[in-house]
Write an enzyme that holds these catalytic residues in place. Structure first.
Site, PDB file in Angstrom:
ATOM      1  CG  ASN A  17      -1.945  -1.126   1.149  1.00 10.96           C
ATOM      2  OD1 ASN A  17      -2.928  -1.019   0.430  1.00 10.96           O
ATOM      3  ND2 ASN A  17      -1.696  -2.208   1.885  1.00 10.96           N
ATOM      4  CD  GLU A  18       4.780   1.568  -2.741  1.00 14.16           C
ATOM      5  OE1 GLU A  18       5.099   2.288  -1.780  1.00 14.16           O
ATOM      6  OE2 GLU A  18       5.589   0.798  -3.308  1.00 14.16           O
ATOM      7  N   PRO A  19       2.218   5.257  -0.971  1.00 15.35           N
ATOM      8  CG  PRO A  19       4.015   6.718  -0.628  1.00 15.35           C
ATOM      9  CD  PRO A  19       3.689   5.312  -1.050  1.00 15.35           C
TER      10      PRO A  19
END
Length: 640
Positions: A162-164
């Protein structure tokens, strides 16, 4: 098993945090908590639903679970697992796949039912991913949700993948990987260009449904993102901050990963502290830099307004503290890193005698010497010390394949010009060319290619050391065996490396040893090289009298410097010396422009080195000390 500040929350920390002395202790605690969940469910005749993570962080957790299975009878027959993520696309038998990782590090060693293992499928057609992700979520829900979810944290602040930009209610889905995440994975894939751009990951919302969530982080290179996740504002730019919203979360850290939390980094802001000499120095340096005021201009109001009132009360007035710390910093500065002859050395970082010292500079790779402490290296040689340099590894991994062909082409032309038979060189050239044409990402080079690459780096290292002023008999190429062995096995004995290092130390009998002291990556070459040196010196100190007069100085690499309050010897460089250092670095042509492993810093190594040392000089200036062009910094190792 010592737990430090168990679940202690300060006004800065927004989630419960447990800190342990090291990752080994912390991993055992996490493994035992997982085992407790499994046993409790077994006792009730239920399945234990585990959410598992990959990467370096949980490896020792899995190792302890395997030990519990083999030695204490922990069964996994009632366990159902769901992995957080998988690269896409990714074949399950690929070395980099999380299927391979989990089998190697856990599943192949315990009695889990293969049908109970769930890992996102990296082989799916794109059109089937959405349905797969929905089914993944539904299966977790139908089983009653995850009993426990373990997490690592990426340097972007990602949990899972879950990236930025990820939403707090996101579900399992296909995502695009952040560039920093791909750079961090580049070594496993033989270059960032080979790292998949996408992955399938559980969402933040999926993770939040777990009954218990444990986020683990080890080592100094995770300290900054841990601080932001624990103490920062909730933001989609750092998805791990969403965990602040969950009542079932705990961060489990080692001391290095926790080092930038306020209660460890600036404890005077978080609580009433006992003021030690080390803490006073750190706090005064911080106060000066934070207020942009030279140390000698700090006032009692400055101290009182920044959590340091007790210090002034106990050790004040403020100006007395200022003078003391200013003098301590001033005494670290020396233009004589080998000691200045015939002077009172009681306030100097090095001894005056002997005037000419035997010195060994250990360089983990063939260019660390000039990159990290090239100015000091030149100064020691100019001042007439008997200095040796020892290149601990060949550095062959960090040479481009094209350079091998270029050097073979030169060898062929040279032999042809000199009337020497060139057939063997031509055969080697063709063989190498064929290997490179079919070479897979991260494929280990053949022995002959590794030798050629080692020769390239050896020639550059000789040129650099000779430029500094060393004779050939003072240049040593150890080619420590662990370096190439480590390409084929993760469990490598260091015994012959230690013995070889002991032999070199005995031959030189140094008064000073310089060694790389950057340990942010505990599995990196620098850390292994230091461990070899330290063990060699510890053994020699038991038998060899000369070791009583041997001091061990540590330097850091091109990326970051020791904090000012830790520096014990600061060697200032003039503009001319900075230029000489740069020219010595330029001798390492295979590492110039674009090295094979540049890390996440686009600057060339010589630029990084100059920026680092000029920044140290700027900080000394800002503290009110002399203004130098550059400063190289060192810390002395304290033997017990």
């Amino acid at each position: 098993m010592a737990r430090l500040n168990l679940l202690e929350e300060t006004r800065f920390e927004k989630v419960p945090v447990s800190v342990y002395a090291n990752k080994e202790e912390a991993s055992k605690v996490v493994a035992n908590r997982i085992a407790a969940v499994i046993r409790k469910k077994q006792a009730n005749g239920e399945h234990a639903i585990l959410g598992l993570a990959t990467g370096a962080t949980p490896v020792k957790v899995y190792a302890e679970l395997i030990r519990l299975h083999k030695e204490e009878g922990l069964s996994f027959k009632n366990v159902i697992t769901f992995n957080l993520d998988e690269y896409f696309p990714m074949q399950p038998d690929a070395i980099q796949s999380y299927v391979t990782f989990m089998n190697k590090n856990l599943f192949d060693h315990v009695d889990i039912d293969q049908a109970n293992i769930n890992i996102p499928d990296g082989t799916l057609p794109a059109s089937e991913i959405a349905a797969f992700c929905l089914a993944y979520e539904q299966k977790i829900s139908e089983l009653g949700g995850l009993d426990i979810q373990i997490l690592g944290i990426g340097r972007t602040g990602h949990i899972g993948f879950n990236e930025p930009g990820s939403a707090p209610n996101s579900g399992t889905r296909l995502v695009t990987l952040d560039d920093l995440t791909r750079r961090d994975a580049s070594r496993d894939f033989g270059g960032k260009e080979n790292v998949p751009t996408k992955a399938i990951t559980m969402g933040v919302g999926t993770i939040f449904k777990a009954k218990e969530i444990i986020l683990m982080a080890w080592s100094e290179n995770k300290a900054e993102i841990v601080r932001k996740a624990v103490e920062g504002e909730i933001s989609s730019e750092i998805p791990a901050t969403y965990l602040q919203l969950n009542d079932n979360v705990e961060f489990v850290l080692d001391t290095e990963a926790a080092s930038l939390l306020t209660r460890f980094d600036k404890p005077w802001l978080a609580e009433d502290v006992e003021w030690t000499e080390t803490l006073i120095k750190k706090a005064v340096v911080w106060l000066s830099l934070a207020l942009h005021k030279p140390i000698l201009k700090l006032t009692e109001e400055d101290y009182n307004a920044n959590g340091m009132a007790k210090l002034v009360t106990e050790s004040g007035p403020a100006y007395a503290i200022n003078i003391k710390i200013f003098n301590e910093l001033q005494h670290t500065i020396t233009g004589w890193p080998g000691g200045k002859p015939n002077v009172d050395d009681s306030q100097r970082p090095e001894r005056a005698n002997p005037a000419k010292k035997n010195i060994i500079l250990f360089s983990p790779h063939p260019d660390d010497d000039v990159i990290s402490m090239g100015g000091t290296f030149i100064r020691l040689a100019d001042q007439g010390h008997n200095i040796h340099v020892a290149y601990q590894t060949s550095g062959n991994t960090a040479v481009w394949d094209d350079d091998v062909l270029r050097y073979l082409e030169f060898a062929e032309d040279f032999a042809d010009t000199m009337g020497i038979d060139v057939s063997s060189i031509r055969n080697l050239y063709q063989e190498s060319n064929d290997i490179f044409a079919n070479k897979k990402p991260n494929q280990i080079d053949t022995e002959i290619v590794r030798k050629i690459k080692a020769m390239i780096r050896k020639g550059e290292a000789i040129a650099g050391a000779r430029f500094v002023g060393l004779a050939n008999d003072h240049i040593h190429f150890q080619d420590l065996p662990f370096y190439d062995r480590g390409k084929f096995s993760k469990t490598v004995s260091l015994e012959d490396d230690i013995v070889q290092t002991m032999e070199l130390l005995r031959a030189v009998k140094p008064h000073q040893v310089f060694a790389a002291g950057d340990f942010a990556d505990p599995h990196g070459t620098h850390k292994v090289c230091f461990d070899v040196i330290l063990e060699a010196l510890i053994r020699l100190r038991q038998t060899d009298e000369w070791t009583k007069d041997c001091w061990l100085w540590l330097y850091r690499g091109a990326w970051h410097e020791y904090p000012i309050h830790e520096i014990e010897m600061a060697v200032p460089l003039s503009p001319q010396e900075v230029k000489r250092k740069r020219l010595a670095i330029f001798k390492h042509q295979s590492q110039k422009d674009l090295p094979v492993y540049p890390g996440d810093d686009a600057r060339e190594f010589w630029v990084r080195a100059e920026d680092r040392t000029s920044e140290t000089a700027r900080l000394y200036d800002e503290l009110g000390l002399a203004n130098y062009e550059a400063i190289e910094a060192f810390v002395r190792w304290k033997f017990n």
